[in-house]
Design a protein around this motif. Structure first.
Motif, mmCIF file in Angstrom:
data_model
loop_
_atom_site.group_PDB
_atom_site.id
_atom_site.type_symbol
_atom_site.label_atom_id
_atom_site.label_comp_id
_atom_site.label_asym_id
_atom_site.label_seq_id
_atom_site.Cartn_x
_atom_site.Cartn_y
_atom_site.Cartn_z
ATOM 1 N N PRO A 32 -3.566 -1.480 -43.070
ATOM 2 C CA PRO A 32 -3.165 -0.629 -41.921
ATOM 3 C C PRO A 32 -1.904 -1.112 -41.222
ATOM 4 C CG PRO A 32 -5.489 -1.194 -41.788
ATOM 5 C CD PRO A 32 -4.933 -1.986 -42.896
ATOM 6 N N ARG A 33 -1.525 -2.345 -41.476
ATOM 7 C CA ARG A 33 -0.378 -2.900 -40.743
ATOM 8 C C ARG A 33 0.938 -2.765 -41.516
ATOM 9 N NH1 ARG A 33 -2.577 -7.094 -36.987
ATOM 10 N NH2 ARG A 33 -3.457 -5.661 -35.463
ATOM 11 N N LEU A 34 0.933 -2.050 -42.645
ATOM 12 C CA LEU A 34 2.130 -2.033 -43.488
ATOM 13 C C LEU A 34 3.334 -1.427 -42.778
ATOM 14 C CD1 LEU A 34 0.934 -1.177 -47.077
ATOM 15 C CD2 LEU A 34 1.383 -3.366 -46.030
ATOM 16 N N SER A 35 3.073 -0.641 -41.743
ATOM 17 C CA SER A 35 4.211 -0.021 -41.039
ATOM 18 C C SER A 35 5.052 -1.062 -40.314
ATOM 19 C CB SER A 35 3.703 1.019 -40.068
ATOM 20 O OG SER A 35 2.824 0.400 -39.153
ATOM 21 N N LEU A 36 4.564 -2.298 -40.249
ATOM 22 C CA LEU A 36 5.356 -3.340 -39.596
ATOM 23 C C LEU A 36 6.547 -3.764 -40.455
ATOM 24 C CD1 LEU A 36 2.504 -5.625 -38.275
ATOM 25 C CD2 LEU A 36 3.970 -4.139 -36.934
ATOM 26 N N TYR A 37 6.477 -3.501 -41.759
ATOM 27 C CA TYR A 37 7.573 -3.906 -42.629
ATOM 28 C C TYR A 37 8.806 -3.051 -42.387
ATOM 29 C CZ TYR A 37 4.544 -6.917 -45.429
ATOM 30 O OH TYR A 37 3.719 -7.916 -45.843
ATOM 31 N N PRO A 38 9.979 -3.658 -42.398
ATOM 32 C CA PRO A 38 11.198 -2.896 -42.094
ATOM 33 C C PRO A 38 11.481 -1.784 -43.103
ATOM 34 C CG PRO A 38 11.725 -5.169 -42.723
ATOM 35 C CD PRO A 38 10.255 -5.098 -42.558
ATOM 36 N N TRP A 39 10.971 -1.933 -44.321
ATOM 37 C CA TRP A 39 11.284 -0.910 -45.333
ATOM 38 C C TRP A 39 10.402 0.328 -45.202
ATOM 39 C CZ3 TRP A 39 6.726 -0.359 -47.836
ATOM 40 C CH2 TRP A 39 5.889 -1.490 -47.929
ATOM 41 N N SER A 40 9.324 0.233 -44.406
ATOM 42 C CA SER A 40 8.366 1.337 -44.404
ATOM 43 C C SER A 40 8.984 2.615 -43.826
ATOM 44 C CB SER A 40 7.116 0.952 -43.629
ATOM 45 O OG SER A 40 7.466 0.653 -42.304
ATOM 46 N N ALA A 41 10.049 2.455 -43.020
ATOM 47 C CA ALA A 41 10.703 3.635 -42.468
ATOM 48 C C ALA A 41 11.408 4.424 -43.566
ATOM 49 C CB ALA A 41 11.701 3.229 -41.388
ATOM 50 N N GLU A 42 12.003 3.685 -44.524
ATOM 51 C CA GLU A 42 12.723 4.353 -45.607
ATOM 52 C C GLU A 42 12.176 3.880 -46.936
ATOM 53 O OE1 GLU A 42 17.220 4.651 -45.451
ATOM 54 O OE2 GLU A 42 16.799 3.244 -43.842
ATOM 55 N N PRO A 43 11.050 4.420 -47.378
ATOM 56 C CA PRO A 43 10.460 3.924 -48.621
ATOM 57 C C PRO A 43 11.363 4.188 -49.821
ATOM 58 C CG PRO A 43 9.260 5.831 -47.783
ATOM 59 C CD PRO A 43 10.304 5.522 -46.781
ATOM 60 N N GLY A 44 11.334 3.254 -50.756
ATOM 61 C CA GLY A 44 12.147 3.401 -51.966
ATOM 62 C C GLY A 44 11.254 3.487 -53.187
ATOM 63 N N LEU A 45 11.843 3.281 -54.332
ATOM 64 C CA LEU A 45 11.083 3.377 -55.578
ATOM 65 C C LEU A 45 10.062 2.256 -55.696
ATOM 66 C CD1 LEU A 45 13.489 4.363 -58.490
ATOM 67 C CD2 LEU A 45 11.377 5.487 -57.766
ATOM 68 N N TRP A 46 10.483 1.059 -55.330
ATOM 69 C CA TRP A 46 9.615 -0.113 -55.449
ATOM 70 C C TRP A 46 8.825 -0.320 -54.175
ATOM 71 C CZ3 TRP A 46 7.550 -3.342 -58.822
ATOM 72 C CH2 TRP A 46 7.105 -4.604 -58.391
ATOM 73 N N LEU A 47 9.516 -0.209 -53.064
ATOM 74 C CA LEU A 47 8.870 -0.486 -51.780
ATOM 75 C C LEU A 47 8.431 0.809 -51.114
ATOM 76 C CD1 LEU A 47 11.217 -3.302 -50.453
ATOM 77 C CD2 LEU A 47 8.909 -3.523 -51.339
ATOM 78 N N ASN A 48 7.251 1.301 -51.499
ATOM 79 C CA ASN A 48 6.635 2.388 -50.757
ATOM 80 C C ASN A 48 5.156 2.081 -50.671
ATOM 81 O OD1 ASN A 48 5.150 3.808 -53.037
ATOM 82 N ND2 ASN A 48 7.251 3.733 -53.811
ATOM 83 N N GLU A 49 4.500 2.598 -49.636
ATOM 84 C CA GLU A 49 3.159 2.098 -49.325
ATOM 85 C C GLU A 49 2.137 2.274 -50.449
ATOM 86 O OE1 GLU A 49 1.671 2.954 -45.452
ATOM 87 O OE2 GLU A 49 3.536 2.317 -44.504
ATOM 88 N N PRO A 50 2.031 3.434 -51.065
ATOM 89 C CA PRO A 50 0.991 3.559 -52.116
ATOM 90 C C PRO A 50 1.201 2.575 -53.263
ATOM 91 C CG PRO A 50 1.924 5.705 -51.547
ATOM 92 C CD PRO A 50 2.731 4.699 -50.821
ATOM 93 N N PHE A 51 2.431 2.453 -53.738
ATOM 94 C CA PHE A 51 2.686 1.559 -54.860
ATOM 95 C C PHE A 51 2.482 0.108 -54.443
ATOM 96 C CE2 PHE A 51 6.018 -0.018 -58.095
ATOM 97 C CZ PHE A 51 5.022 -0.237 -59.027
ATOM 98 N N PHE A 52 2.936 -0.218 -53.244
ATOM 99 C CA PHE A 52 2.784 -1.577 -52.718
ATOM 100 C C PHE A 52 1.304 -1.971 -52.708
ATOM 101 C CE2 PHE A 52 2.170 -4.602 -49.296
ATOM 102 C CZ PHE A 52 3.288 -5.419 -49.346
ATOM 103 N N VAL A 53 0.479 -1.100 -52.113
ATOM 104 C CA VAL A 53 -0.950 -1.400 -52.033
ATOM 105 C C VAL A 53 -1.561 -1.405 -53.428
ATOM 106 C CG1 VAL A 53 -3.149 -0.588 -51.158
ATOM 107 C CG2 VAL A 53 -1.126 -0.465 -49.711
ATOM 108 N N GLY A 54 -1.189 -0.422 -54.222
ATOM 109 C CA GLY A 54 -1.781 -0.291 -55.547
ATOM 110 C C GLY A 54 -1.548 -1.498 -56.414
ATOM 111 N N ARG A 55 -0.297 -1.921 -56.555
ATOM 112 C CA ARG A 55 -0.020 -3.017 -57.489
ATOM 113 C C ARG A 55 -0.623 -4.322 -56.996
ATOM 114 N NH1 ARG A 55 5.552 -1.934 -55.543
ATOM 115 N NH2 ARG A 55 6.040 -3.521 -54.005
ATOM 116 N N ASN A 56 -0.592 -4.542 -55.675
ATOM 117 C CA ASN A 56 -1.130 -5.810 -55.173
ATOM 118 C C ASN A 56 -2.648 -5.867 -55.281
ATOM 119 O OD1 ASN A 56 0.939 -7.724 -54.102
ATOM 120 N ND2 ASN A 56 1.647 -5.836 -53.164
ATOM 121 N N LEU A 57 -3.295 -4.731 -54.960
ATOM 122 C CA LEU A 57 -4.755 -4.705 -55.074
ATOM 123 C C LEU A 57 -5.165 -4.902 -56.527
ATOM 124 C CD1 LEU A 57 -6.217 -1.979 -52.731
ATOM 125 C CD2 LEU A 57 -6.421 -4.451 -52.600
#
Lengths: 434, 351, 148
Positions: free
Chosen positions: B92-117
């Protein structure tokens, strides 16, 4: 009692290993002659370059570092596995090092000799090379200790000195054995070289500590030397060079290429000199695992580097990596990827790992791949940096190619001479582990 | 307290309630301190994955250095499951990351959570399976060790690159991932040092000679890793210092600019390098279980402070929350460690 | 008159050495010649590790302090800013001093070894008695322990 002495395995080790030092055969002489001729040819080319100037090489703006620096990095890298096998594996108490350590240590010294030539060859006015050392001059100027090129001077010469000490110290008890088993002038030479070693308790006691301390000094040294070589590139702000992973990545690459070179040298040696009893398939398998492991580290670095080229908004990095894989030198890049990342993966298969001809073939291709890697890193980044107006390409000239061939010839020449000069295996250590 | 008779069900209940406690501490309305969970998460992923990685490595090279501490290190593998749950709490805290405002190919919330989980789950499953096979002396353990190490490197690299480094987006350092992997292994050896202190009596009674050698080996390895750690730290620092690019130097300045930041940075340098280097340089330092154990604790503390230094210039921390979270996890870790008799399968070499 | 005991096997040699030690012999009355290093001998005779580590330590220390001192002297004796870096740039200076630590450490250890092991020895080069692969204990007659 007498019978057991005739069959004493320790005596057998001495006999087998020292048998290599016999009168040289025609094949050996022919190989030496060939290498020597190539070395002379290369020296001639170097003389020609000194006479005519660096214009005879292909170096030209913007690529002012070419094949010479590639060779320098390549040969320094080759040197590394020698220290790894002799020092690091000693600290980790890996037994299999015994069959490789002498050859690998000799290889370190010869590779450093060859590597040390290249910065000199690369100098326009080689006769003032001593400007590189800090010494008091009437101009009161000192060298710039903030420059990576000066770190290189210190690192490589320290590495050479420490490797020589390590090699010689490892030889000491074996020289004493050679002194005992030879006669005539050779006995006298070995007697002097062995410093009059008698193997008393006090000598062994201090010797043992000396070897441990030298290994402990050599291990961080080996890591720092190639790190420093990598910083020749990484401290500059050139796309493709300025990246923090360079130091560990270069060290892994150095050990990777050096391990391949050990296999390249030791496999024919084992075959021709009939040392199968002392250098077994198990030993080669252990070395192959090091090859595989370092290959994985390198592949990881390729992956991370390429990934991060496209991570931020840095168009220069992105362009550099696009150019590497699809640009003017792309074929070299793909050769490098195949030889360094894909081919070693076959070593996961136990049967291939234990097949010596296959391993030998892999080692040759890895040598090619690692040479390509250095070329790809150096030339691509210089050919395409920030300003498209200053882009250019580079092709090595015949002089550069000839001198590169000379470097290989010199390396093999020194190695051939080594085979006939000192015991090629550490007899003392083999006997200890019998 | 020699051992604890703990049934797996009870243990996992304990683990889940610890996660619940952490959730309460984090989201229970303490207000400030949005980065506490990240520090905890990064630190414990390092320890949990590192402990198993150390065993996998020593299994593969058939080293005897840590062989006698294998069970103890493997007993910590359930912590990886805990880390997996904590990462879920962090999402729930991922919005704290500076990139969350402008998600990219690698850094976007679903992929970030998915690959790490996915990697965390894979890592904890492989760790569990590897622990089982390795303790049983199964031959397939080697294959699992290789697989685990591959996942370990990928997972720790993403911990470094995704969880920590993207706090400073778009700054990057390619060494970061490899650095975290080395630190995790370093932490694993430090845990071995702590374990050899806790088990000093038992081991000394069994075989004083082996115990002495084992202690010396752990000391030597910690010494070696302190040098390796310093080398990698220096390699990164030197390039940032030398390049002197505004976007890169900014990263260092934020961590050395104020007195408190400088003090914390000095603290982890001392804990991770200076102290273990100085103590284990002498032979006497490697002889006493208390010294080896103490320095190992300092190393773990250094690694913790280092994680604090990574996070605090970007996200605020709350000392109380940080304390509660880590004590809860230490409690679970202790339960796993002392309950290893019933939680782990019986080994071939006896217990 | 010295008594020379020659053994072919390591175990026999070590067993005899243990007996001698029990009889009151120590490192001072015995001369041992070995084909390779046996850590067991040092345990039996309770030999200390020896002072070589001090050579390593102080050699390294001299290398570091001397190297750093020399670099600082050179940059201060001709203060010249290069590459926009401060005159006293610790990170790169650490690097060269570190290399010199290893260089002087290794050299000092090697020299220390030659000194402690009494090498090169003219006697050894000239052709002392060689025992080859055998383990040898030489007991000096005059040095037998006093045993009433």
């Amino acid at each position: 009692m007498k019978e057991s002495k005739a069959l004493d395995p320790r005596e057998e080790v001495e006999r087998d290993v020292l048998a290599v030092l016999c009168r040289p055969g025609v094949k050996w002489l022919a190989a030496v002659a060939l290498c020597a001729a190539l070395v002379l040819l290369g020296l001639g080319l170097w003389g020609y370059q000194i006479h005519r100037g660096l214009g005879v090489s292909g170096l030209m703006h913007p690529v002012n570092w070419g094949v010479y620096i590639t060779n320098f990095v390549f040969w320094v890298g080759i040197a590394h596995s020698g220290t790894l096998i002799s020092a690091v594996l000693f600290l980790f108490r890996a037994r299999f090092r015994t069959s490789f350590n002498r050859a690998a240590e000799a290889m370190t010294i010869f590779a450093l000799t060859v590597a040390g030539l290249f910065p000199l060859i690369h100098l326009g006015r080689v006769w003032i090379f001593y400007y590189l050392f800090p010494y008091p001059t009437e101009r009161h100027l000192w060298v710039n200790f903030r420059s990576p090129l000066i770190w290189d001077v210190f690192a490589v010469s320290t590495y050479m000195i420490v490797s020589l000490i390590f090699f010689y110290v490892g030889l000491l008890p074996d020289l004493a054995i050679a002194r005992r088993r030879f006669s005539g002038i050779r006995k006298k030479i070995f007697a002097v070289l062995s410093l009059g070693w008698v193997g008393s308790l006090d000598q062994w006691r201090h010797y043992n500590r000396l070897y441990l301390f030298l290994a402990a000094f050599a291990t961080p040294l080996v890591a720092s030397v190639h790190s420093i070589v990598s910083w020749d590139f990484a401290v500059s702000i050139v796309p493709g060079w300025h990246t923090t992973i360079f130091a560990p990545y270069f060290v892994a690459g150095a050990i990777f290429s050096g391990t391949a070179m050990v296999i390249t040298l030791v496999y024919p040696m084992q075959r021709i000199l009939k040392l199968e009893k002392y250098i077994t398939v198990d030993h080669f398998e252990a070395i192959a695992k090091i090859l595989l492991f370092t290959s994985l580290i390198i592949s990881y670095s390729y992956l991370v580097e390429t990934g991060f080229a496209f991570y931020g908004d840095n168009v220069f990095e992105a362009e550099q990596f696009r150019y590497r894989s699809f640009g003017h030198y792309a074929h070299l890049y793909w050769v490098m990827i195949f030889c360094n990342s894909l081919l070693p993966l076959t070593l996961f298969i136990r049967r291939l790992r234990r097949s010596l001809p296959f391993l030998f073939a892999v080692s040759l291709l890895v040598n090619v791949g690692m040479w390509m890697e250095r070329f790809v890193i150096i030339v691509n980044s210089l050919a395409r940096d920030y300003d498209p107006y200053a882009w250019g390409t580079y092709t090595p000239s015949l002089v550069e190619i000839g001198i590169t061939v000379m470097s290989f010839a010199l390396f093999f020449l020194l190695y051939l001479l080594f085979l006939k000069a000192v015991p090629v295996l550490s007899m003392t250590e083999i006997k200890e582990h019998l | 307290m020699e051992s604890l008779k703990l049934r797996p069900a009870v243990f996992y209940l304990l683990l889940l309630s610890a996660v619940g406690g952490i959730a309460l501490a984090e989201y229970g309305g303490s207000g400030g301190g949005k980065g506490s969970l990240l520090v905890t998460l990064v630190f414990w992923s390092c320890l949990a994955q590192g402990a198993v990685a150390v065993v996998a490595i020593t299994d593969l090279v058939r080293a005897r250095w840590v062989a006698s501490l294998k069970r103890e290190l493997l007993s910590l593998y359930p912590l990886q499951f805990l880390v997996f749950l904590l990462f879920l709490l962090w999402t729930p805290r991922l919005s704290l990351y500076p990139w969350s405002a402008e998600p990219g190919l690698w850094l976007n919330e679903p992929f970030f959570v998915g690959r790490n989980l996915a990697l965390l789950l894979l890592s904890s499953l492989l760790a569990a399976l590897f622990a089982r096979l390795s303790l049983r002396g199964d031959r397939r353990a080697n294959l699992l060790a290789v697989l685990y190490l591959l996942v370990f490197v990928a997972s720790q690299s993403l911990v470094a690159f995704d969880w920590v480094m993207t706090l400073e987006y778009p700054w990057y350092s390619t060494l970061f991932g490899a650095f975290f992997c080395v630190e995790a292994i370093y932490a694993g050896f430090a845990l071995a040092g702590v374990a050899s202190y806790l088990l000093r009596r038992q081991r000394c009674d069994a075989d004083p000679e082996t115990a002495r050698k084992g202690l010396r080996d752990v000391g030597n390895l910690l010494f070696g890793f302190s040098v390796l750690w310093a080398g990698l730290f220096f390699a990164q620092y030197l390039l940032l210092w030398y390049g002197n690019l505004p976007e890169e130097v900014h990263y260092i300045l934020r961590r050395t600019g104020s007195t408190s930041a400088l003090a914390l940075s000095g603290l982890f340098l001392a804990g991770n390098f200076v102290l273990p280097f100085a103590v284990f340089l002498s032979r006497k330092g490697k002889r006493l279980p208390a010294v080896v154990g103490g320095v190992s604790l300092v190393v773990l503390g250094g690694l913790f402070v280092e994680r604090v230094v990574y996070v605090f210039p970007v996200l605020s921390l709350h000392a109380g929350v940080l304390f509660v979270e880590n004590v809860l996890i230490i409690f679970v870790g202790m339960a796993a460690f002392y309950g290893r008799k019933t939680l782990l399968p019986r080994g071939g070499e006896g217990d | 008159m010295a008594e020379t005991l020659v053994f072919l096997e390591k175990e026999d040699f070590l067993a005899r050495l243990r007996e001698l030690k029990k009889d009151g012999y120590s490192r001072r009355n015995l001369a041992l010649y070995l084909p390779w290093h046996l850590p067991e001998v040092e345990e039996i005779l309770e030999v200390s590790p020896g002072p070589l580590r001090y050579f390593a330590f102080f050699g390294g220390l001299c290398g570091f302090v001397g190297g750093m001192g020399f670099i600082l002297y050179t940059v201060l004796s001709w203060p010249l800013i290069t590459g926009g870096k401060p005159l006293i740039s610790i990170p790169p200076f650490l690097l060269v001093s570190y290399i010199l630590t290893i260089l002087f450490g290794s050299l000092a250890t090697f020299v220390g070894f030659l000194f402690l092991a009494r090498l090169p020895s003219i006697q050894g080069i000239g052709g002392a008695e060689e025992y080859g692969n055998r383990f040898v204990i030489v007991i000096e007659e005059g040095l037998r322990p006093w045993n009433p």
